[in-house]
Design a protein around this motif. Structure first.
Motif, PDB file in Angstrom:
ATOM      1  N   TYR A  43      11.256  -1.994  -4.197  1.00 35.69           N
ATOM      2  CA  TYR A  43       9.790  -2.084  -4.106  1.00 35.69           C
ATOM      3  C   TYR A  43       9.075  -1.012  -4.918  1.00 35.69           C
ATOM      4  N   GLU A  44       9.721   0.154  -5.052  1.00 28.56           N
ATOM      5  CA  GLU A  44       9.024   1.276  -5.680  1.00 28.56           C
ATOM      6  C   GLU A  44       9.693   1.727  -6.975  1.00 28.56           C
ATOM      7  N   CYS A  45      10.995   2.057  -6.867  1.00 35.20           N
ATOM      8  CA  CYS A  45      11.638   2.749  -7.987  1.00 35.20           C
ATOM      9  C   CYS A  45      11.886   1.838  -9.195  1.00 35.20           C
ATOM     10  N   THR A  92       6.894  17.074  -7.057  1.00 38.88           N
ATOM     11  CA  THR A  92       7.914  16.887  -6.019  1.00 38.88           C
ATOM     12  C   THR A  92       7.420  17.553  -4.749  1.00 38.88           C
ATOM     13  N   ASN A  93       7.952  17.152  -3.605  1.00 38.41           N
ATOM     14  CA  ASN A  93       7.565  17.811  -2.359  1.00 38.41           C
ATOM     15  C   ASN A  93       8.465  19.024  -2.159  1.00 38.41           C
ATOM     16  N   GLN A  94       8.001  20.159  -2.709  1.00 34.79           N
ATOM     17  CA  GLN A  94       8.849  21.345  -2.719  1.00 34.79           C
ATOM     18  C   GLN A  94       9.019  21.966  -1.332  1.00 34.79           C
ATOM     19  N   GLY A  95       8.259  21.456  -0.387  1.00 35.78           N
ATOM     20  CA  GLY A  95       8.437  21.895   0.994  1.00 35.78           C
ATOM     21  C   GLY A  95       9.836  21.588   1.525  1.00 35.78           C
ATOM     22  N   TYR A  96      10.531  20.658   0.846  1.00 36.25           N
ATOM     23  CA  TYR A  96      11.877  20.268   1.292  1.00 36.25           C
ATOM     24  C   TYR A  96      12.977  20.993   0.515  1.00 36.25           C
ATOM     25  N   GLU A  97      12.605  21.960  -0.299  1.00 35.99           N
ATOM     26  CA  GLU A  97      13.583  22.564  -1.217  1.00 35.99           C
ATOM     27  C   GLU A  97      14.848  23.036  -0.503  1.00 35.99           C
ATOM     28  N   LEU A 142       0.847  -1.198   0.000  1.00 37.57           N
ATOM     29  CA  LEU A 142       0.000   0.000   0.000  1.00 37.57           C
ATOM     30  C   LEU A 142       0.878   1.241   0.000  1.00 37.57           C
ATOM     31  N   ASP A 143       1.176   1.665  -1.207  1.00 36.41           N
ATOM     32  CA  ASP A 143       2.028   2.832  -1.370  1.00 36.41           C
ATOM     33  C   ASP A 143       1.223   4.105  -1.118  1.00 36.41           C
ATOM     34  N   GLY A 144       1.860   5.051  -0.441  1.00 34.56           N
ATOM     35  CA  GLY A 144       1.175   6.324  -0.161  1.00 34.56           C
ATOM     36  C   GLY A 144       0.189   6.169   0.978  1.00 34.56           C
ATOM     37  N   SER A 145       0.515   5.259   1.907  1.00 29.62           N
ATOM     38  CA  SER A 145      -0.497   4.892   2.900  1.00 29.62           C
ATOM     39  C   SER A 145      -0.899   6.056   3.807  1.00 29.62           C
ATOM     40  N   SER A 146      -0.063   7.106   3.877  1.00 28.87           N
ATOM     41  CA  SER A 146      -0.495   8.247   4.694  1.00 28.87           C
ATOM     42  C   SER A 146      -1.684   8.962   4.049  1.00 28.87           C
ATOM     43  N   ASN A 147      -2.000   8.621   2.802  1.00 31.12           N
ATOM     44  CA  ASN A 147      -3.184   9.221   2.145  1.00 31.12           C
ATOM     45  C   ASN A 147      -4.500   8.572   2.579  1.00 31.12           C
ATOM     46  N   GLY A 174      17.423  10.035  -0.103  1.00 30.42           N
ATOM     47  CA  GLY A 174      16.017  10.204  -0.465  1.00 30.42           C
ATOM     48  C   GLY A 174      15.155   9.322   0.407  1.00 30.42           C
ATOM     49  N   LYS A 175      13.938   9.082  -0.036  1.00 25.15           N
ATOM     50  CA  LYS A 175      13.008   8.313   0.803  1.00 25.15           C
ATOM     51  C   LYS A 175      12.576   7.000   0.162  1.00 25.15           C
ATOM     52  N   LEU A 176      12.558   6.966  -1.148  1.00 16.96           N
ATOM     53  CA  LEU A 176      11.879   5.858  -1.831  1.00 16.96           C
ATOM     54  C   LEU A 176      12.762   4.618  -1.931  1.00 16.96           C
ATOM     55  N   ARG A 177      12.116   3.479  -1.926  1.00 18.47           N
ATOM     56  CA  ARG A 177      12.834   2.186  -1.892  1.00 18.47           C
ATOM     57  C   ARG A 177      13.101   1.703  -3.309  1.00 18.47           C
ATOM     58  N   ARG A 185       2.122  19.491  -9.514  1.00 17.50           N
ATOM     59  CA  ARG A 185       1.092  18.614  -8.943  1.00 17.50           C
ATOM     60  C   ARG A 185       1.787  17.654  -7.991  1.00 17.50           C
ATOM     61  N   TYR A 186       1.292  17.498  -6.800  1.00 16.61           N
ATOM     62  CA  TYR A 186       1.896  16.528  -5.882  1.00 16.61           C
ATOM     63  C   TYR A 186       0.806  15.901  -5.031  1.00 16.61           C
ATOM     64  N   ILE A 187       0.564  14.617  -5.282  1.00 17.92           N
ATOM     65  CA  ILE A 187      -0.452  13.891  -4.511  1.00 17.92           C
ATOM     66  C   ILE A 187       0.150  13.392  -3.202  1.00 17.92           C
ATOM     67  N   GLY A 188       1.454  13.056  -3.246  1.00 17.63           N
ATOM     68  CA  GLY A 188       2.100  12.507  -2.063  1.00 17.63           C
ATOM     69  C   GLY A 188       1.946  11.002  -1.975  1.00 17.63           C
ATOM     70  N   ALA A 189       1.490  10.396  -3.061  1.00 18.97           N
ATOM     71  CA  ALA A 189       1.514   8.934  -3.196  1.00 18.97           C
ATOM     72  C   ALA A 189       2.232   8.692  -4.513  1.00 18.97           C
ATOM     73  N   LEU A 190       3.364   8.018  -4.431  1.00 23.13           N
ATOM     74  CA  LEU A 190       4.185   7.839  -5.625  1.00 23.13           C
ATOM     75  C   LEU A 190       3.380   7.301  -6.799  1.00 23.13           C
ATOM     76  N   VAL A 191       2.573   6.283  -6.554  1.00 25.50           N
ATOM     77  CA  VAL A 191       1.800   5.684  -7.643  1.00 25.50           C
ATOM     78  C   VAL A 191       0.924   6.743  -8.313  1.00 25.50           C
ATOM     79  N   TYR A 251      10.017  13.655  -8.933  1.00 21.02           N
ATOM     80  CA  TYR A 251      11.326  13.412  -8.316  1.00 21.02           C
ATOM     81  C   TYR A 251      11.264  13.541  -6.810  1.00 21.02           C
ATOM     82  N   TYR A 252      12.064  12.663  -6.179  1.00 22.38           N
ATOM     83  CA  TYR A 252      12.235  12.684  -4.733  1.00 22.38           C
ATOM     84  C   TYR A 252      13.736  12.582  -4.510  1.00 22.38           C
ATOM     85  N   PRO A 253      14.412  13.750  -4.411  1.00 22.08           N
ATOM     86  CA  PRO A 253      15.872  13.720  -4.350  1.00 22.08           C
ATOM     87  C   PRO A 253      16.397  13.412  -2.951  1.00 22.08           C
TER      88      PRO A 253
HETATM   89  P1  FDP Z   1       3.885   7.268   2.181  1.00 22.01           P
HETATM   90  O1  FDP Z   1       4.972   7.749   3.084  1.00 22.01           O
HETATM   91  O2  FDP Z   1       2.561   7.935   2.421  1.00 22.01           O
HETATM   92  O3  FDP Z   1       3.749   5.763   2.127  1.00 22.01           O
HETATM   93  O4  FDP Z   1       7.033   5.711  -0.318  1.00 22.01           O
HETATM   94  C1  FDP Z   1       6.246   6.302   0.522  1.00 22.01           C
HETATM   95  C2  FDP Z   1       5.548   7.576   0.069  1.00 22.01           C
HETATM   96  O5  FDP Z   1       4.301   7.699   0.682  1.00 22.01           O
HETATM   97  C3  FDP Z   1       5.342   7.730  -1.448  1.00 22.01           C
HETATM   98  O6  FDP Z   1       4.225   7.067  -1.939  1.00 22.01           O
HETATM   99  C4  FDP Z   1       5.233   9.218  -1.611  1.00 22.01           C
HETATM  100  O7  FDP Z   1       5.570   9.668  -2.904  1.00 22.01           O
HETATM  101  C5  FDP Z   1       6.193   9.747  -0.560  1.00 22.01           C
HETATM  102  O8  FDP Z   1       6.330   8.704   0.414  1.00 22.01           O
HETATM  103  C6  FDP Z   1       5.689  10.979   0.114  1.00 22.01           C
HETATM  104  O9  FDP Z   1       6.671  11.457   0.977  1.00 22.01           O
HETATM  105  P2  FDP Z   1       6.638  12.951   1.586  1.00 22.01           P
HETATM  106  O10 FDP Z   1       5.501  12.993   2.533  1.00 22.01           O
HETATM  107  O11 FDP Z   1       7.966  13.100   2.238  1.00 22.01           O
HETATM  108  O12 FDP Z   1       6.471  13.897   0.421  1.00 22.01           O
END
Ligand code: FDP
Length: 344
Positions: free
Chosen positions: A286-288, A215-220, A123-128, A280-283, A247-253, A267-269
């Motif tokens: 599993y993801e990239c 991109t999450n420009q809050g981290y610029e 479940l990618d983007g689970s904080s959504n 960076g943050k992404l795996r 545009r940034y949904i905050g769920a990679l997918v 991009y997530y640098p």
């Molecule tokens: P999440 O933490 O909600 O699971 O890989 C995790 C991920 O989401 C991506 O889906 C998403 O692009 C990124 O993290 C969002 O991270 P930020 O909140 O740091 O922007």
């Protein structure tokens, strides 16, 4: 004489599509076809649960006992278990690994071992989830490299170039399944009235004229000079091209999917001016890597800023990497900015 029936649009289910692809490979045993079909089934199950996510409030919150006396599981745990359980006994897999678990997931000893390896982010983007916004599932399939018996960690740590199939399910305003087996990237939309994924986006190609940057420009302020300049270039503040919309949904997918269909870059640098995310943050596995394979099949490109994501040899399951994916020209431009400003 009766009139010929008017021609109907061709309806292609995901099963038919996978089978048609299999016909191009006379040596195929059907194991991969069935594996993909089981993953699509898991996607339907997860989709059906995501639409009930908010009801936890009244039916019992997660980790509580619900009115049937069962523990209500968190959606990400449920997704994780669904994929594992639908695939652990089929004899198609040697081993699995999930973003939710520290180590590899062996096939239980009572079941036969197969020739494929499944890596997934359930479940990618689970904080959504709490905000009713897009989430998804990402997966990658490899052939095992070990000879036989239980699959190993090394089976799971293969460069993306070895991938046999990559795909994702996106749970948004509709549910979609997008996959590639190296013959183009194809998208299917779930028709909930019949419970089938139907081909709606054959042979996806990223539009050559991009629309968005994500991109999450809050981290610029944490980014390197190269990434900061690159971002200004994308916005049209530097250089002489028109800027892109953000545009940034905050769920990679979700972000990836939109840019795949509309053109753009996600991009997530790495953080340079902050120690918390040096890679960076992404795996990677599993993801990239899976999204890199899909992007490449759609005419795009994915990089860690210096090299093709598909060329990276993973050294650990949860390895993180900076990630740039989308239109080839935009990703290559990111590499150029990094080379120019960040190479010392
Ligand atoms: P999440 O933490 O909600 O699971 O890989 C995790 C991920 O989401 C991506 O889906 C998403 O692009 C990124 O993290 C969002 O991270 P930020 O909140 O740091 O922007």
């Amino acid at each position: 004489m009766s009139k010929p029936l008017p021609e109907q649009p061709k309806i292609i289910t995901i099963e038919r599509h996978i089978l048609d692809e299999q016909r191009g490979h006379p040596e195929a045993t059907g194991a991969l076809t069935s594996l993909l079909y089981d993953i699509a089934l898991a996607g339907k199950f997860i989709a059906s649960r995501t639409t009930r996510a908010g009801l936890a409030e009244i039916l019992g919150s997660t980790e509580d006992i619900n009115i049937q006396g069962e523990t209500v599981m968190k959606l990400d745990q449920l997704a994780d278990q669904s994929i594992f359980r639908l695939n652990d006994h089929t004899g198609r897999l040697a081993v699995m690994a999930s973003e939710e678990h520290e180590g590899i997931l062996p096939i239980p000893a009572q079941f036969p071992s197969g020739k494929y390896v499944l890596l997934y982010d359930p479940l990618d983007g689970s904080s959504n989830i709490d905000y009713n916004a897009t989430i998804g599932t990402i997966f990658a399939i490899y052939r095992r490299t070990s000879e036989d018996g239980p699959g190993t960690l090394d089976d799971c740590l293969q460069p993306g170039r070895n991938m046999v199939v990559a795909g994702y399910m996106i749970y948004g305003s509709s549910t979609m399944f997008v996959y590639t087996s190296g013959h183009g990237a194809h998208g299917f939309t779930l028709d909930t009235s019949i419970g089938e994924f139907l081909l709606t986006h054959p042979n996806i190609q990223i539009p050559t004229r991009p629309k968005y940057y994500s991109t999450n420009q809050g981290y610029e302020r944490y980014w390197s000079n190269g990434i900061q300049h690159y971002t200004h270039w994308l916005q049209g503040k530097e250089g002489d091209q028109k800027g892109l919309s953000a545009r940034y949904i905050g769920a990679l997918v979700g972000d990836f999917h939109r840019n795949l269909l509309s053109g753009g870059i996600f991009y997530y640098p790495a953080d340079t001016h902050e120690p918390s995310k040096p890679h960076g943050k992404l795996r990677l596995v599993y993801e990239c890597a899976p999204l890199a394979f899909i992007a490449a099949q759609a005419g795009g490109y994915a990089s860690d800023g210096r090299q093709d994501i598909l060329d990276i040899q993973p050294v650990s399951l949860h390895q993180r990497t900076p990630f740039f994916v989308g239109n080839t020209s935009l990703v290559q431009m990111a590499e150029e900015f990094i080379r120019k400003f960040d190479s010392q």
